[in-house]
Structures are given as C-alpha cells and as structure tokens.
Design a protein around this motif. Structure first.
Motif, mmCIF file in Angstrom:
data_model
loop_
_atom_site.group_PDB
_atom_site.id
_atom_site.type_symbol
_atom_site.label_atom_id
_atom_site.label_comp_id
_atom_site.label_asym_id
_atom_site.label_seq_id
_atom_site.Cartn_x
_atom_site.Cartn_y
_atom_site.Cartn_z
ATOM 1 N N LYS A 88 0.835 -1.195 0.000
ATOM 2 C CA LYS A 88 0.000 0.000 0.000
ATOM 3 C C LYS A 88 0.873 1.250 0.000
ATOM 4 C CE LYS A 88 -3.886 -2.084 2.500
ATOM 5 N NZ LYS A 88 -4.778 -1.988 3.701
ATOM 6 N N GLU A 89 0.356 2.300 -0.655
ATOM 7 C CA GLU A 89 1.083 3.562 -0.728
ATOM 8 C C GLU A 89 1.246 4.149 0.667
ATOM 9 O OE1 GLU A 89 -0.798 7.159 -2.528
ATOM 10 O OE2 GLU A 89 0.738 6.866 -4.079
ATOM 11 N N SER A 90 2.451 4.650 0.959
ATOM 12 C CA SER A 90 2.728 5.283 2.233
ATOM 13 C C SER A 90 3.367 6.643 1.993
ATOM 14 C CB SER A 90 3.656 4.389 3.079
ATOM 15 O OG SER A 90 3.855 4.933 4.363
ATOM 16 N N GLN A 91 3.732 7.325 3.079
ATOM 17 C CA GLN A 91 4.292 8.664 2.953
ATOM 18 C C GLN A 91 5.761 8.624 2.534
ATOM 19 O OE1 GLN A 91 2.656 11.811 5.553
ATOM 20 N NE2 GLN A 91 2.300 10.152 7.025
ATOM 21 N N SER A 92 6.240 9.767 2.071
ATOM 22 C CA SER A 92 7.652 9.966 1.713
ATOM 23 C C SER A 92 8.127 8.993 0.648
ATOM 24 C CB SER A 92 8.546 9.864 2.959
ATOM 25 O OG SER A 92 8.137 10.795 3.935
ATOM 26 N N GLY A 93 7.232 8.627 -0.280
ATOM 27 C CA GLY A 93 7.615 7.795 -1.412
ATOM 28 C C GLY A 93 7.751 6.324 -1.108
ATOM 29 N N ARG A 94 7.349 5.901 0.079
ATOM 30 C CA ARG A 94 7.464 4.488 0.442
ATOM 31 C C ARG A 94 6.160 3.749 0.146
ATOM 32 N NH1 ARG A 94 8.272 5.285 6.476
ATOM 33 N NH2 ARG A 94 6.854 6.992 5.939
ATOM 34 N N ILE A 95 6.239 2.423 0.124
ATOM 35 C CA ILE A 95 5.049 1.586 0.147
ATOM 36 C C ILE A 95 5.205 0.641 1.329
ATOM 37 C CG2 ILE A 95 4.410 1.764 -2.290
ATOM 38 C CD1 ILE A 95 5.875 -0.826 -2.839
ATOM 39 N N LYS A 96 4.067 0.139 1.855
ATOM 40 C CA LYS A 96 4.152 -0.573 3.132
ATOM 41 C C LYS A 96 3.172 -1.724 3.227
ATOM 42 C CE LYS A 96 0.807 2.368 5.544
ATOM 43 N NZ LYS A 96 0.567 3.255 6.720
ATOM 44 N N GLN A 97 3.428 -2.581 4.216
ATOM 45 C CA GLN A 97 2.539 -3.642 4.647
ATOM 46 C C GLN A 97 2.513 -3.604 6.171
ATOM 47 O OE1 GLN A 97 4.419 -7.092 2.958
ATOM 48 N NE2 GLN A 97 3.503 -6.827 0.943
ATOM 49 N N TYR A 148 11.534 0.874 0.058
ATOM 50 C CA TYR A 148 12.129 2.134 -0.371
ATOM 51 C C TYR A 148 12.699 1.939 -1.776
ATOM 52 C CZ TYR A 148 12.327 3.612 4.590
ATOM 53 O OH TYR A 148 12.036 3.954 5.888
ATOM 54 N N HIS A 149 12.411 2.862 -2.676
ATOM 55 C CA HIS A 149 12.967 2.773 -4.027
ATOM 56 C C HIS A 149 13.409 4.162 -4.478
ATOM 57 C CE1 HIS A 149 13.589 1.662 -8.198
ATOM 58 N NE2 HIS A 149 13.391 0.401 -7.866
ATOM 59 N N PRO A 150 14.598 4.293 -5.082
ATOM 60 C CA PRO A 150 15.075 5.620 -5.477
ATOM 61 C C PRO A 150 14.196 6.308 -6.500
ATOM 62 C CG PRO A 150 16.502 3.882 -6.360
ATOM 63 C CD PRO A 150 15.592 3.234 -5.372
ATOM 64 N N GLU A 151 13.498 5.556 -7.349
ATOM 65 C CA GLU A 151 12.653 6.184 -8.366
ATOM 66 C C GLU A 151 11.473 6.935 -7.751
ATOM 67 O OE1 GLU A 151 11.444 3.345 -11.279
ATOM 68 O OE2 GLU A 151 13.473 3.059 -12.067
ATOM 69 N N LYS A 227 19.350 10.242 -0.167
ATOM 70 C CA LYS A 227 20.681 10.047 -0.766
ATOM 71 C C LYS A 227 21.274 8.687 -0.422
ATOM 72 C CE LYS A 227 23.151 12.321 3.053
ATOM 73 N NZ LYS A 227 23.817 11.120 3.537
ATOM 74 N N ASP A 228 20.720 8.032 0.600
ATOM 75 C CA ASP A 228 21.245 6.735 1.025
ATOM 76 C C ASP A 228 20.429 5.565 0.484
ATOM 77 O OD1 ASP A 228 23.390 7.774 2.575
ATOM 78 O OD2 ASP A 228 21.944 8.368 4.119
ATOM 79 N N ILE A 229 19.493 5.843 -0.424
ATOM 80 C CA ILE A 229 18.729 4.795 -1.106
ATOM 81 C C ILE A 229 19.162 4.788 -2.568
ATOM 82 C CG2 ILE A 229 16.430 3.988 -1.777
ATOM 83 C CD1 ILE A 229 16.972 3.723 1.186
ATOM 84 N N HIS A 230 19.944 3.789 -2.951
ATOM 85 C CA HIS A 230 20.490 3.725 -4.307
ATOM 86 C C HIS A 230 19.777 2.675 -5.169
ATOM 87 C CE1 HIS A 230 23.639 6.282 -2.729
ATOM 88 N NE2 HIS A 230 23.891 5.387 -1.785
ATOM 89 N N VAL A 231 19.343 1.608 -4.558
ATOM 90 C CA VAL A 231 18.548 0.571 -5.217
ATOM 91 C C VAL A 231 17.426 0.196 -4.250
ATOM 92 C CG1 VAL A 231 20.454 -0.350 -6.605
ATOM 93 C CG2 VAL A 231 20.043 -1.260 -4.315
ATOM 94 N N ARG A 232 16.584 -0.737 -4.652
ATOM 95 C CA ARG A 232 15.471 -1.117 -3.786
ATOM 96 C C ARG A 232 15.969 -1.574 -2.409
ATOM 97 N NH1 ARG A 232 11.177 -6.212 -4.317
ATOM 98 N NH2 ARG A 232 9.613 -5.327 -2.891
ATOM 99 N N ARG A 233 15.312 -1.078 -1.374
ATOM 100 C CA ARG A 233 15.595 -1.485 -0.010
ATOM 101 C C ARG A 233 14.267 -1.831 0.666
ATOM 102 N NH1 ARG A 233 15.065 1.426 5.557
ATOM 103 N NH2 ARG A 233 16.251 -0.016 6.868
ATOM 104 N N VAL A 234 14.216 -2.981 1.333
ATOM 105 C CA VAL A 234 13.038 -3.389 2.091
ATOM 106 C C VAL A 234 13.463 -3.625 3.527
ATOM 107 C CG1 VAL A 234 11.283 -5.194 2.399
ATOM 108 C CG2 VAL A 234 11.856 -4.383 0.097
ATOM 109 N N CYS A 235 12.640 -3.188 4.454
ATOM 110 C CA CYS A 235 12.936 -3.453 5.859
ATOM 111 C C CYS A 235 11.683 -3.932 6.570
ATOM 112 C CB CYS A 235 13.501 -2.217 6.551
ATOM 113 S SG CYS A 235 12.313 -0.886 6.782
ATOM 114 N N SER A 236 11.883 -4.707 7.623
ATOM 115 C CA SER A 236 10.798 -5.122 8.515
ATOM 116 C C SER A 236 11.123 -4.583 9.895
ATOM 117 C CB SER A 236 10.683 -6.647 8.572
ATOM 118 O OG SER A 236 10.264 -7.172 7.333
ATOM 119 N N THR A 237 10.223 -3.752 10.446
ATOM 120 C CA THR A 237 10.413 -3.199 11.775
ATOM 121 C C THR A 237 9.410 -3.824 12.735
ATOM 122 O OG1 THR A 237 11.331 -1.095 11.009
ATOM 123 C CG2 THR A 237 10.304 -1.102 13.180
ATOM 124 N N TYR A 238 9.927 -4.308 13.856
ATOM 125 C CA TYR A 238 9.111 -4.953 14.882
ATOM 126 C C TYR A 238 9.079 -4.052 16.111
ATOM 127 C CZ TYR A 238 10.041 -9.179 12.102
ATOM 128 O OH TYR A 238 10.145 -10.096 11.089
#
Length: 270
Positions: A88-97, A148-151, A227-238
């Motif tokens: 789902k679309e999230s803020q600051s250009g991110r998508i989330k679950q 997170y995706h740079p595009e 500036k620190d996102i150069h390619v796709r990055r996925v994270c899981s926060t608990y």
C-alpha cells in the motif's frame, strides 16, 4: 474544440505534513540546519567517531547491530512472500505492509480491527532474536514492512517513534541493499562543544538487524535519507508494547489480547 483543462491533474501521493517524495518535492520547502557535525558509529567500540579529524569521538549508546542476521536464502524467501501480498502507498515515497492493531495516536486509542497476527515467516526470526541478550523478553506486537525505491524518492524524515503504545526496543531487519540510518540531535551536544545539529551515521549492511533502545530510542531522532537509497531497499520493523499494556499496566488486558493475536504468526497485512 478546446483542449481539456489539465491544470488540476497533479499526481497524488501519500505525503502529509512536512513529509515529501519526488511527486510533491517542488511544493514543499525544507529548511536545512546552518551547522551540522557529522559522526560515524563504530559498532565495535560503540563510539561515534568524528568524520572531521578535529572532532572528538564520544560514546554512543542504545544501538545494537547484528550483521548477517538472515541468510541470502532467507532474504529471498521473505521478499518473495512480501511481494505476493499487497503493498500500500505510504508517505515519503514508500510503500508498506502493516501487521498490527489499528491505532489512533492523537486520541490514544487502539483496537484490534483486522489484525490477525504477525506473518508466518517471522516466527523463526523472532525465535532467533532471543539468542541475543539485548532482545531478552522481546515480544513483538506489530510488524511493518517498508519498501524504499530511489525512483520514488523514498525516505523517512528524522523522527522519534511513539512511546505511549510502543515499548523500549525498536527492531529492524534491513534487506536487499546496504543503507545508512542517520541519528540526529537538533540541540547539539554543548558539553562536547558541539553547538550545531549533530548527526551520527549508522551503517546498516544488507541482511543485518539493528536495535534502537535507551537514548538512541528516546533522545536521538532517526531517519533514512533519500541520498542513502540507491537501489530497492526493504525493511521489517518490529515493535513491542509499552509498560501501560503489559502486566500491571492500565491496559494490560488489551495488551494481552494483542500479543495473543500477534504471536500466533498467522497474519496477513491489514
């Protein structure tokens, strides 16, 4: 025939307040601090080391880094499972679950909503966390996957996570690429002669786990800069529950209900 008026056809995004992505970047102004002191976190010494040779290092507490927390095969398995669910679309250009209860932080209200538990693949990861003393007794009640995706100009601005509902430790697994977690203190460290804003860069290797607690959780803001996102990055926060929702707290019954749901590890995104 007149051409249709497209002046209102502005691409939409999910950004609110001061948050920005590449879609709305030109519509919002960001004020940069005049002076910033830059440091790099050394996980071995647990010091913030000055990038300027004249800047003295200082102890930086509240960060625990576990490199190679997951294997390459586990990373593939996790990402494949996530991509089979809806982002789902999230803020600051991110998508989330989201895998967690429905929360209104302004009104301080929590309800179960469609929360059905953490995802099945997280069960073995949570069990592995218990091997580390810094995560002793950690019972996650919420998991948020972020892409997170740079595009998209994805990022997250400096912030402190809520401490009314969420407890002492924030745990994040970093996947698909290395990145940098930037810790910041706007008021500086006058006791060290640092009167401007202070930034401490915490390098997060691919497939690592990072825990924020203590001062790094409650005093220092954290961010992932574009500036620190150069390619796709996925994270899981608990996240775990605060004392108010644990045994002896005012909302212990609700907390027990939420944990019972979370730790069945049969959930799907809400």
């Amino acid at each position: 025939m007149m051409a249709p008026d497209t002046s209102d056809d502005v691409p939409s995004c999910a950004c609110k307040g001061v948050r920005r992505c590449l879609v709305c970047e030109g519509l919002k102004e960001k004020v940069q601090p005049e002076i910033v002191h830059h440091f790099l976190y050394d996980p071995q010494s647990r010091l913030a080391v000055g990038k300027d040779a004249q800047a003295a290092s200082f102890p930086f507490s509240g960060v625990f880094l576990w490199e190679n927390f997951i294997s390459e095969e586990e990373e593939k398995e996790l990402i494949c499972a996530m991509d089979q669910d809806v982002w789902k679309e999230s803020q600051s250009g991110r998508i989330k679950q989201d895998f967690g209860p429905k929360v209104n932080f302004k009104k301080r209200k929590v309800r179960v909503g469609g929360f059905s538990g953490l995802p099945a693949l997280s069960h073995k990861l949570v069990l592995r966390m218990y091997q580390e003393s810094a995560l002793d007794g950690f019972q996650p009640v919420e998991q948020c996957n972020l892409d997170y995706h740079p595009e998209r100009g994805a990022a997250i601005d400096p912030h402190l996570d809520d401490s009314w509902l969420w407890g002492e430790r924030l745990v994040t697994i970093n996947m698909l690429s290395d990145t940098t977690l930037t810790m910041s203190l706007e008021q500086g460290l006058p006791e060290l002669g640092l009167t401007g804003e202070v930034h401490v860069a915490v390098n997060l290797p691919r497939r690592s786990l990072v825990v924020l607690y203590g001062e790094a959780r409650h005093k220092w803001k954290h961010a992932i800069h574009r500036k620190d996102i150069h390619v796709r990055r996925v994270c899981s926060t608990y996240r775990e529950l605060s004392a108010e929702f644990l045994p002896g707290g005012q909302q212990a019954d609700l907390g027990a209900q939420l944990l019972n749901i979370a730790l069945n590890f049969q959930g799907s995104p809400v």
